[in-house]
Design a protein around this motif. Structure first.
Motif, mmCIF file in Angstrom:
data_model
loop_
_atom_site.group_PDB
_atom_site.id
_atom_site.type_symbol
_atom_site.label_atom_id
_atom_site.label_comp_id
_atom_site.label_asym_id
_atom_site.label_seq_id
_atom_site.Cartn_x
_atom_site.Cartn_y
_atom_site.Cartn_z
ATOM 1 N N LYS A 1 0.826 -1.212 0.000
ATOM 2 C CA LYS A 1 0.000 0.000 0.000
ATOM 3 C C LYS A 1 0.860 1.260 0.000
ATOM 4 C CE LYS A 1 -3.300 -2.831 0.131
ATOM 5 N NZ LYS A 1 -2.425 -4.008 0.000
ATOM 6 N N LEU A 2 2.136 1.120 0.401
ATOM 7 C CA LEU A 2 3.038 2.259 0.311
ATOM 8 C C LEU A 2 3.167 2.719 -1.137
ATOM 9 C CD1 LEU A 2 3.699 1.311 3.216
ATOM 10 C CD2 LEU A 2 6.108 1.746 2.729
ATOM 11 N N GLY A 3 3.083 1.756 -2.074
ATOM 12 C CA GLY A 3 3.176 2.111 -3.477
ATOM 13 C C GLY A 3 2.005 2.969 -3.940
ATOM 14 N N GLY A 4 0.773 2.520 -3.641
ATOM 15 C CA GLY A 4 -0.403 3.284 -4.027
ATOM 16 C C GLY A 4 -0.477 4.628 -3.333
ATOM 17 N N GLN B 1 -10.148 0.535 -1.676
ATOM 18 C CA GLN B 1 -9.601 -0.742 -2.145
ATOM 19 C C GLN B 1 -8.298 -1.069 -1.430
ATOM 20 O OE1 GLN B 1 -10.701 -3.134 -3.763
ATOM 21 N NE2 GLN B 1 -9.134 -4.183 -4.943
ATOM 22 N N MET B 2 -7.499 -0.047 -1.129
ATOM 23 C CA MET B 2 -6.281 -0.287 -0.355
ATOM 24 C C MET B 2 -6.619 -0.861 1.013
ATOM 25 S SD MET B 2 -4.208 3.164 -1.473
ATOM 26 C CE MET B 2 -2.888 3.006 -0.278
ATOM 27 N N LEU B 3 -7.634 -0.292 1.665
ATOM 28 C CA LEU B 3 -8.069 -0.807 2.964
ATOM 29 C C LEU B 3 -8.632 -2.218 2.836
ATOM 30 C CD1 LEU B 3 -9.894 2.344 4.398
ATOM 31 C CD2 LEU B 3 -7.635 1.496 5.047
ATOM 32 N N SER B 4 -9.529 -2.383 1.868
ATOM 33 C CA SER B 4 -10.187 -3.674 1.678
ATOM 34 C C SER B 4 -9.188 -4.773 1.346
ATOM 35 C CB SER B 4 -11.223 -3.549 0.550
ATOM 36 O OG SER B 4 -11.737 -4.816 0.197
ATOM 37 N N HIS B 5 -8.331 -4.511 0.378
ATOM 38 C CA HIS B 5 -7.361 -5.530 -0.016
ATOM 39 C C HIS B 5 -6.380 -5.812 1.114
ATOM 40 C CE1 HIS B 5 -3.467 -6.844 -1.777
ATOM 41 N NE2 HIS B 5 -4.265 -7.703 -2.367
ATOM 42 N N GLY B 6 -5.977 -4.775 1.834
ATOM 43 C CA GLY B 6 -5.053 -4.988 2.941
ATOM 44 C C GLY B 6 -5.608 -5.959 3.963
ATOM 45 N N PRO C 1 -21.603 -8.377 -1.914
ATOM 46 C CA PRO C 1 -22.175 -7.236 -1.174
ATOM 47 C C PRO C 1 -22.225 -7.514 0.327
ATOM 48 C CG PRO C 1 -23.464 -7.684 -3.139
ATOM 49 C CD PRO C 1 -22.462 -8.807 -3.028
ATOM 50 N N GLY C 2 -21.949 -6.478 1.109
ATOM 51 C CA GLY C 2 -21.888 -6.609 2.556
ATOM 52 C C GLY C 2 -20.478 -6.758 3.082
ATOM 53 N N LEU C 3 -19.524 -6.980 2.166
ATOM 54 C CA LEU C 3 -18.116 -7.069 2.552
ATOM 55 C C LEU C 3 -17.339 -5.967 1.836
ATOM 56 C CD1 LEU C 3 -17.721 -10.961 2.436
ATOM 57 C CD2 LEU C 3 -18.024 -9.524 4.458
ATOM 58 N N SER C 4 -16.118 -5.741 2.270
ATOM 59 C CA SER C 4 -15.360 -4.563 1.827
ATOM 60 C C SER C 4 -15.075 -4.544 0.334
ATOM 61 C CB SER C 4 -14.053 -4.481 2.612
ATOM 62 O OG SER C 4 -13.259 -5.644 2.383
ATOM 63 N N GLY C 5 -14.846 -5.720 -0.267
ATOM 64 C CA GLY C 5 -14.489 -5.754 -1.675
ATOM 65 C C GLY C 5 -15.547 -5.157 -2.584
ATOM 66 N N PHE C 6 -16.807 -5.348 -2.245
ATOM 67 C CA PHE C 6 -17.895 -4.854 -3.087
ATOM 68 C C PHE C 6 -17.913 -3.329 -3.143
ATOM 69 C CE2 PHE C 6 -22.278 -3.250 -3.353
ATOM 70 C CZ PHE C 6 -22.631 -3.718 -4.607
ATOM 71 N N VAL C 7 -17.893 -2.677 -1.988
ATOM 72 C CA VAL C 7 -18.013 -1.216 -1.973
ATOM 73 C C VAL C 7 -16.787 -0.562 -2.599
ATOM 74 C CG1 VAL C 7 -19.578 -1.164 -0.013
ATOM 75 C CG2 VAL C 7 -17.125 -1.125 0.419
ATOM 76 N N ILE D 1 -11.885 -10.434 9.958
ATOM 77 C CA ILE D 1 -13.225 -10.581 9.384
ATOM 78 C C ILE D 1 -14.142 -9.448 9.838
ATOM 79 C CG2 ILE D 1 -15.322 -11.990 9.472
ATOM 80 C CD1 ILE D 1 -13.509 -14.462 9.411
ATOM 81 N N VAL D 2 -14.079 -9.108 11.120
ATOM 82 C CA VAL D 2 -14.892 -8.000 11.634
ATOM 83 C C VAL D 2 -14.528 -6.701 10.909
ATOM 84 C CG1 VAL D 2 -15.325 -6.549 13.653
ATOM 85 C CG2 VAL D 2 -15.332 -9.033 13.886
ATOM 86 N N SER D 3 -13.247 -6.495 10.659
ATOM 87 C CA SER D 3 -12.803 -5.278 9.969
ATOM 88 C C SER D 3 -13.301 -5.244 8.528
ATOM 89 C CB SER D 3 -11.276 -5.193 10.000
ATOM 90 O OG SER D 3 -10.781 -5.192 11.329
ATOM 91 N N VAL D 4 -13.241 -6.387 7.840
ATOM 92 C CA VAL D 4 -13.736 -6.467 6.464
ATOM 93 C C VAL D 4 -15.234 -6.196 6.419
ATOM 94 C CG1 VAL D 4 -14.184 -8.093 4.573
ATOM 95 C CG2 VAL D 4 -11.915 -8.003 5.616
ATOM 96 N N ALA D 5 -15.973 -6.764 7.376
ATOM 97 C CA ALA D 5 -17.420 -6.557 7.420
ATOM 98 C C ALA D 5 -17.767 -5.117 7.778
ATOM 99 C CB ALA D 5 -18.046 -7.524 8.420
ATOM 100 N N ALA D 6 -16.942 -4.488 8.625
ATOM 101 C CA ALA D 6 -17.210 -3.103 9.029
ATOM 102 C C ALA D 6 -17.170 -2.167 7.827
ATOM 103 C CB ALA D 6 -16.199 -2.659 10.085
ATOM 104 N N ILE D 7 -16.184 -2.339 6.956
ATOM 105 C CA ILE D 7 -16.108 -1.502 5.758
ATOM 106 C C ILE D 7 -17.283 -1.796 4.831
ATOM 107 C CG2 ILE D 7 -14.752 -0.971 3.700
ATOM 108 C CD1 ILE D 7 -12.240 -1.566 5.301
ATOM 109 N N GLY D 8 -17.644 -3.069 4.707
ATOM 110 C CA GLY D 8 -18.740 -3.434 3.827
ATOM 111 C C GLY D 8 -20.091 -2.956 4.317
ATOM 112 N N CYS D 9 -20.290 -2.922 5.629
ATOM 113 C CA CYS D 9 -21.589 -2.537 6.192
ATOM 114 C C CYS D 9 -21.715 -1.039 6.448
ATOM 115 C CB CYS D 9 -21.838 -3.308 7.487
ATOM 116 S SG CYS D 9 -22.015 -5.092 7.262
ATOM 117 N N PHE D 10 -20.590 -0.366 6.656
ATOM 118 C CA PHE D 10 -20.617 1.075 6.934
ATOM 119 C C PHE D 10 -19.686 1.823 5.972
ATOM 120 C CE2 PHE D 10 -21.296 -1.294 10.899
ATOM 121 C CZ PHE D 10 -22.571 -0.830 11.249
ATOM 122 N N PRO D 11 -19.935 1.685 4.682
ATOM 123 C CA PRO D 11 -19.005 2.280 3.700
ATOM 124 C C PRO D 11 -18.997 3.797 3.718
ATOM 125 C CG PRO D 11 -20.980 1.464 2.611
ATOM 126 C CD PRO D 11 -21.055 0.997 4.024
#
Length: 498
Positions: A256-259, A335-340, A390-396, A466-476
């Motif tokens: 993520k330092l690159g992006g 996407q940096m957050l989600s992929h990380g 949908p509902g997970l970080s990758g979708f949003v 998993i909680v972190s991934v769901a948090a981004i997906g549910c509260f984008p």
């Protein structure tokens, strides 16, 4: 400077280094690693709360919590720190992955040396994200890269010496381009006044002819770390050979330092060249997105599958940054957050499965769902996040990127956006193939029937992710607003965002 909370993102890891060096047994080392990681996580959350309070109070400064101390006055080098919404998001990501990586390394061999190098790597990462002085940022960048050689070469597996050397040489080659580009920016930072390394003070109206040759150097320098085609080949080998926690931190944070660098330095400081030359790098990053996904489809090693998936997803980050509009760039940071988070989850689970089965070959595994159901359900969740459920970080994150990218009305941008969208289908192919093969297929080895499920420290690691991934997906909206607020009117004017 000590009264500034940002400096503690460097001080705490340094204290952790001293603590680990003084430890006499593995229990003490674990305690230092987990306690320090928890302190960094708590500090990043506290910083977020105070950042939002200051914004709500009307502080519209480009960077908050700024402080500066002179290091080498003749060359105007300062320890200058400051953060915005993007920086804070990266700090939270880094602290979470360091914490979960500590739990994932509970049984590592030679724990003292391992954690010393791992914490040194994290020191560079945290220092990079809080720096607004280009020289200091580059110094922390190198601190983050150097430990990778030993972490892979000593604690890795497979072709670890080859992978460690390849990674080091390619990233150092990128660093050479980057250093030359930064020196060029410095000498053109303020032609009518005092030269400076400070990001906020560097003139954005440097001659266009200078931007034309500085922008490619900076973008390629950071793009090598972001696994941009054709400079991506170090990434799959490095990921495949690295120990679990190093793969988590490497893919989850280090790439993520690159992006972050492409956005913070290349796009922000050289807006004219960014607009004019973006099409060249859009082609390269578009190839990364599709090529990485196709390459993952033909792999049989779990780590190589996830490594090529990372090439695709990180290519999508650079692809979105080059679109240079608010929606796409917001999606790039998300996407940096989600992929990380999701790639750290993948590598943690792969390491846990490999530690039990002693193989990463998907043709030699099957029926694991009934043998280790907790870890396998977590693997399915990680896979669903990767393919954009949908509902997970990758979708949003991906939806925001595609909507922003398709906002360009010309044929060139829209064709490449459609090609990038195709990567979702390809991702579904390799994710569902792996899930069906290793989790629900027939048992390939009777010895696997005696395997155990995840331990408490392993479950702590994967559940947190998993909680972190769901948090981004549910509260984008919370994360999108935090990121979008970074694009202040000054930045709009500087780089032509719309």
């Amino acid at each position: 400077m000590l009264s500034n909370p940002l400096i503690y993102f460097v001080i705490i890891p340094v204290i952790m280094l001293g603590g680990v060096a003084l430890c006499r047994n593995i229990k003490q080392i674990r305690a230092v690693a987990v306690t320090g990681s928890l302190a960094l996580t708590a500090l990043s959350v506290w910083l977020l709360v105070n950042f939002l309070d200051q914004r709500a109070a009307g502080d519209a400064s480009e960077m908050l919590f700024q402080a500066s101390v002179s290091w080498f006055a003749p060359l105007h080098i300062n320890l200058a720190v400051g953060v915005d919404g993007i920086s804070i998001a990266m700090l939270i990501l880094s602290s979470i992955i360091l914490l979960t990586g500590s739990f994932a390394s509970w049984k590592i061999d030679q724990p003292k040396a391992f954690f010393l190098w791992l914490i040194l790597l994290s020191t560079g990462v945290f220092g990079f994200f809080i720096s607004i002085d280009l020289f200091t940022m580059f110094m922390f960048y190198e601190v983050a890269l150097i430990p990778m050689y030993l972490l892979i070469g000593v604690w890795g597996s497979g072709k670890k010496n080859y992978s460690a050397m390849k990674l080091t040489l390619m990233l150092m080659g990128g660093s050479a381009f980057l250093m030359l580009g930064l020196i060029g920016i410095y000498y053109h930072s303020n032609p009518n006044g005092e030269l400076t390394w400070n990001l906020l003070h560097i003139s954005k109206d440097m001659p266009h002819s200078v931007q034309y040759w500085l922008f490619p150097m900076i973008f390629v320098g950071f793009g090598v770390l972001g696994a941009m085609f054709p400079f991506h080949t170090w990434s799959p080998d490095g990921h495949a050979s690295a120990p679990t926690a190093v793969s988590m931190l490497h893919a989850g944070v280090l790439m993520k330092l690159g992006g972050y660098g492409c956005f913070r330095v290349a796009i922000y400081l050289m807006p004219f060249a960014a607009q004019e030359l973006a099409w060249i790098f859009l082609i390269l990053t578009g190839v990364s997105v599709v090529y990485g996904a196709f390459s993952a489809c033909v792999q049989t090693d779990l780590k190589y599958i996830n490594a090529y998936s990372s090439v695709s997803h990180c290519g999508l980050v650079l692809f979105a940054i080059l679109m240079i509009n608010t929606t796409a760039m917001t999606g790039a940071i998300m996407q940096m957050l989600s992929h990380g988070l999701m790639t750290a989850l993948f590598f943690a689970l792969i390491g846990m499965i490999y530690g039990r089965t002693h193989t990463r070959d998907i043709t030699k595994m099957g029926g694991l769902m009934k043998i280790m159901p907790v870890l396998c359900v977590c693997y399915v969740i990680a896979g669903m996040a990767s393919l954009g459920l949908p509902g997970l970080s990758g979708f949003v994150a991906e939806m925001t990127i595609f909507v922003g990218s398709f906002g360009h009305t010309d044929m060139f941008h829209r064709v490449f956006t459609i090609l990038a969208c195709c990567s979702i289908v390809i991702t579904a192919v390799y994710i569902l193939r792996v899930v069906g093969k290793i989790l629900f297929g027939p048992v390939q080895d009777e010895h696997h029937l005696a395997l155990t499920d995840g331990t408490w420290w392993e479950r702590t690691s994967v559940f947190t992710l998993i909680v972190s991934v769901a948090a981004i997906g549910c509260f984008p909206n919370f994360f999108a607003d935090l990121i979008r607020a970074t694009f202040t009117p000054e930045i709009f004017t500087a780089i032509g965002l719309n």
